[in-house]
Design an enzyme around this catalytic site. Structure first.
Site, mmCIF file in Angstrom:
data_model
loop_
_atom_site.group_PDB
_atom_site.id
_atom_site.type_symbol
_atom_site.label_atom_id
_atom_site.label_comp_id
_atom_site.label_asym_id
_atom_site.label_seq_id
_atom_site.Cartn_x
_atom_site.Cartn_y
_atom_site.Cartn_z
ATOM 1 N N SER A 16 0.832 -1.201 0.000
ATOM 2 C CA SER A 16 0.000 0.000 0.000
ATOM 3 C C SER A 16 0.866 1.251 0.000
ATOM 4 C CB SER A 16 -0.924 0.004 1.224
ATOM 5 O OG SER A 16 -1.840 -1.067 1.190
ATOM 6 N N ARG A 39 0.315 8.717 5.503
ATOM 7 C CA ARG A 39 -0.713 8.078 6.328
ATOM 8 C C ARG A 39 -2.110 8.551 5.952
ATOM 9 N NH1 ARG A 39 0.149 3.786 10.070
ATOM 10 N NH2 ARG A 39 2.368 3.788 10.580
ATOM 11 N N HIS A 42 -3.134 6.906 2.758
ATOM 12 C CA HIS A 42 -3.423 5.498 3.030
ATOM 13 C C HIS A 42 -4.802 5.344 3.667
ATOM 14 C CE1 HIS A 42 -3.023 1.753 5.553
ATOM 15 N NE2 HIS A 42 -2.665 1.295 4.371
#
Length: 212
Positions: A16, A39, A42
């Protein structure tokens, strides 16, 4: 019959993050902000947010230093607080859900506003040096700015990810227009949400493996 899909959690994370790094441009971001952008992308599955994020130059450092010093984390919803990796908080920092305040609903009814705004007002005296993570209500961000304007203590960092079709754009635009001297990270426009706000907090608690 078992379906064919990747099951290993570590490999899922690795792939990812590799996809985000390949698709998003991090060069324009300060190095300290890149783990946070990674982050957040994601958390929402949209790599274009990396280039859309806006932040003050000292945002990531301000948040990390505050948490390392034991600062409180104020969240505008249980969903934000629920996504925070509390085991990584450096000083067992208090995590406060502002809407849980007993006076939040009372204030909201009395003032004709939302419970999220009432919750921010209820914790006015807890703002000093805190990290404030807003991932739900634009009215929470508006009220936070109003409280600072009226003399409330300044937090160390505002993670502004309110989401929605009414007020989200305007609240974040106001923060960008004048952050009241407070470090901030925000995603302009309608997009946002609790997952993004929690991911931003977790990035401040992360490690070097998260760096693009």
């Amino acid at each position: 019959m078992a379906l064919d899909y990747l099951r290993d959690p570590a490999e899922i994370y690795r792939r990812s993050f590799a996809t985000i790094r390949a698709e998003a441009g991090f060069d324009a971001l300060p190095e300290g902000l890149r783990p946070l952008a990674l982050r957040v992308a994601h958390a929402c599955g949209m790599t274009d947010v990396v280039g859309a994020l806006r932040a003050s130059p000292d945002a990531a450092d301000s948040g990390r230093h505050a948490l390392e010093a034991g600062a409180a984390l104020l969240c505008d919803s249980r969903m934000v607080a629920g996504g925070v990796q509390r085991a990584k908080l450096p000083r067992s920092n208090p995590v406060i859900v502002t809407t849980d305040a007993e006076s939040a609903a009372t204030r909201a009814r009395r003032e004709g506003t939302t419970r999220a705004a009432g919750g921010i007002a209820a914790f006015r005296d807890s703002l000093a040096g805190a990290v404030v993570a807003i991932g739900n209500a634009p009215t929470a961000l508006f009220r936070l700015l109003e409280e600072i304007d009226s003399g409330a203590p300044r937090p160390a960092l505002i993670l502004a990810f309110p989401v929605g079709f009414v007020g989200a754009v305007e609240a974040k635009d106001e923060l960008l227009r004048d952050s009241r001297g407070v470090a901030y990270v925000t995603l302009p426009g309608r997009r946002g949400g609790s997952a993004m706000a929690a991911a931003a907090v977790n990035a401040l608690l992360g490690n070097d493996e998260d760096s693009p």
